[in-house]
Design a protein around this motif. Structure first.
Motif, short mmCIF file in Angstrom:
data_model
loop_
_atom_site.label_atom_id
_atom_site.label_comp_id
_atom_site.label_asym_id
_atom_site.label_seq_id
_atom_site.Cartn_x
_atom_site.Cartn_y
_atom_site.Cartn_z
N ALA A 26 0.86 -1.05 0.05
CA ALA A 26 -0.17 0.01 -0.36
C ALA A 26 0.67 1.21 0.44
N ALA A 27 2.21 1.20 0.63
CA ALA A 27 2.76 2.25 0.91
C ALA A 27 3.85 2.17 -0.21
N SER A 29 2.98 1.39 -3.33
CA SER A 29 1.83 1.64 -4.17
C SER A 29 1.41 3.52 -4.35
N SER A 30 0.57 4.19 -3.10
CA SER A 30 0.76 5.31 -2.69
C SER A 30 1.84 6.17 -3.76
N THR A 34 1.60 8.43 -6.20
CA THR A 34 2.26 10.59 -5.82
C THR A 34 2.60 10.68 -6.85
N LEU A 48 1.54 13.45 0.41
CA LEU A 48 2.00 12.02 1.07
C LEU A 48 1.70 12.53 2.26
N VAL A 51 -2.59 10.35 2.79
CA VAL A 51 -2.88 9.19 2.99
C VAL A 51 -3.38 8.83 3.77
N VAL A 56 -0.38 3.35 6.65
CA VAL A 56 0.27 3.41 5.53
C VAL A 56 1.10 4.76 5.12
N ARG A 57 0.50 6.08 5.48
CA ARG A 57 1.13 7.39 5.84
C ARG A 57 2.19 7.32 6.06
N ALA A 60 4.90 5.31 3.66
CA ALA A 60 5.39 5.58 3.00
C ALA A 60 6.01 7.40 2.44
#
Length: 71
Positions: A26-27, A29-30, A34, A48, A51, A56-57, A60
């Protein structure tokens, strides 16, 4: 110097290698999305911050910091 699209490609490779459904996936991909859709590194970093969820934020942002350190 690497640009956003170069960094996005690196993040996408990490996302592809991470198990689907994981925080790492997830990270990464984010970060890939972005970087591919923002105009520069600072804009990507600001984006970011939005997110969610928090876990996950944080992952990321940590990944982004590692990737962009050499940019």
């Amino acid at each position: 110097m690497r640009d956003n699209l170069d960094l996005a490609a690196s993040a996408q490779e990490l996302a592809d290698a991470a198990p689907t459904g994981s925080i790492d996936h997830a990270a990464a991909s984010s970060v890939a999305i972005t970087l591919a859709t923002t105009r520069d590194i600072s804009h990507a970093r600001e984006t970011l911050d939005g997110v969610a969820p928090d876990e996950v934020r944080k992952a990321a942002v940590a990944l982004f910091e590692r990737l962009s350190a050499g940019a």
